[in-house]
Design an enzyme around this catalytic site. Structure first.
Site, PDB file in Angstrom:
ATOM      1  N   SER A   1      -3.343  -7.340   3.206  1.00  0.00           N
ATOM      2  CA  SER A   1      -3.510  -7.353   4.765  1.00  0.00           C
ATOM      3  C   SER A   1      -3.871  -8.421   5.160  1.00  0.00           C
ATOM      4  O   SER A   1      -3.499  -8.683   6.305  1.00  0.00           O
ATOM      5  CB  SER A   1      -4.263  -6.023   4.884  1.00  0.00           C
ATOM      6  OG  SER A   1      -3.777  -4.727   4.569  1.00  0.00           O
TER       7      SER A   1
ATOM      8  N   ARG B   1      -1.875  -6.143  -8.502  1.00  0.00           N
ATOM      9  CA  ARG B   1      -1.005  -6.973  -8.133  1.00  0.00           C
ATOM     10  C   ARG B   1      -0.871  -8.320  -9.215  1.00  0.00           C
ATOM     11  O   ARG B   1       0.074  -8.788  -9.498  1.00  0.00           O
ATOM     12  CB  ARG B   1      -1.320  -7.865  -6.732  1.00  0.00           C
ATOM     13  CG  ARG B   1      -1.249  -6.773  -5.636  1.00  0.00           C
ATOM     14  CD  ARG B   1      -1.796  -7.440  -4.311  1.00  0.00           C
ATOM     15  NE  ARG B   1      -3.270  -7.694  -4.550  1.00  0.00           N
ATOM     16  CZ  ARG B   1      -3.871  -8.080  -3.707  1.00  0.00           C
ATOM     17  NH1 ARG B   1      -3.385  -8.164  -2.276  1.00  0.00           N
ATOM     18  NH2 ARG B   1      -5.336  -8.205  -3.659  1.00  0.00           N
TER      19      ARG B   1
ATOM     20  N   HIS C   1       0.655  -1.197   0.011  1.00  0.00           N
ATOM     21  CA  HIS C   1      -0.055  -0.103   0.118  1.00  0.00           C
ATOM     22  C   HIS C   1       0.982   1.075  -0.018  1.00  0.00           C
ATOM     23  O   HIS C   1       0.562   2.273  -0.626  1.00  0.00           O
ATOM     24  CB  HIS C   1      -0.872   0.065   1.348  1.00  0.00           C
ATOM     25  CG  HIS C   1      -1.823  -0.690   1.325  1.00  0.00           C
ATOM     26  ND1 HIS C   1      -2.190  -1.755   2.331  1.00  0.00           N
ATOM     27  CD2 HIS C   1      -2.709  -1.386   0.539  1.00  0.00           C
ATOM     28  CE1 HIS C   1      -3.000  -2.743   2.338  1.00  0.00           C
ATOM     29  NE2 HIS C   1      -3.592  -2.237   1.115  1.00  0.00           N
TER      30      HIS C   1
ATOM     31  N   LYS D   1     -18.023  -5.737   8.343  1.00  0.00           N
ATOM     32  CA  LYS D   1     -16.699  -6.302   8.968  1.00  0.00           C
ATOM     33  C   LYS D   1     -15.989  -5.851  10.004  1.00  0.00           C
ATOM     34  O   LYS D   1     -15.994  -4.621  10.347  1.00  0.00           O
ATOM     35  CB  LYS D   1     -15.771  -6.101   7.590  1.00  0.00           C
ATOM     36  CG  LYS D   1     -15.967  -7.174   6.367  1.00  0.00           C
ATOM     37  CD  LYS D   1     -14.697  -6.699   5.571  1.00  0.00           C
ATOM     38  CE  LYS D   1     -14.115  -7.854   4.775  1.00  0.00           C
ATOM     39  NZ  LYS D   1     -13.180  -7.463   3.762  1.00  0.00           N
TER      40      LYS D   1
END
Length: 159
Positions: free
Chosen positions: A127, A90, A17, A41
């Site tokens: 993460s 990614r 990040h 969440k």
């Protein structure tokens, strides 16, 4: 003034990040880091803790503003007159999802999305993986900034 936003949950912020934010900060006068609030969440870190950590690790950039948001990212952009979203990619699997989001965001508001290829060093990094490895006592010191490592170790009760 050229402005962009780097959105995400950042639970916690990783070196991947940070690499994208750093690169965006060289291209834009102001980079807003928007920490998503997802009520459904339960994060490891509260939104306030994430904001504090991001501010700490981006302080040297000098042009990064960090705040939370809930709702549509395009509304965040409209409210702050931000014409561009910067997203790191990614892998091809990221592209498929992010392209749909970019097209939807552009269709809703005209906001453009710029894709930045992730540094190969961080191409596997997320993460979620950091939290999982750290929870099992694995070494994530090369994956997160030192300030994050300290808080992560403290939170998970690992040495």
């Amino acid at each position: 003034m050229r402005r962009a936003v780097c959105p995400g949950s950042f639970d916690p912020i990783t070196n991947g990040h940070l690499d994208i934010i750093a690169r965006a900060s060289k291209l834009y006068d102001v980079v807003h880091v928007a920490v998503m609030i997802n009520q459904s969440k339960k994060g490891l870190f509260s939104v306030e803790e994430r904001i504090e950590l991001i501010r700490e690790v981006t302080a040297d950039f000098g042009n990064v503003e960090v705040e939370s948001f809930q709702g549509l990212l395009v509304d965040f952009c409209k409210q702050r007159d931000i014409p561009a979203i910067v997203k790191g990619l990614r892998a091809v699997s990221d592209f498929d999802y992010e392209l749909q989001m970019a097209q939807m965001n552009n269709g809703l508001s005209g906001v453009e999305t710029l894709f930045v290829p992730t540094n190969p060093t961080y191409s596997f990094l997320s993460s979620s993986l950091v939290k999982e490895v750290a929870a099992w006592g694995g070494d994530v010191s090369h994956l997160v900034p030192p300030a994050v490592l300290g808080r992560l170790t403290e939170r998970l009760g690992r040495k």
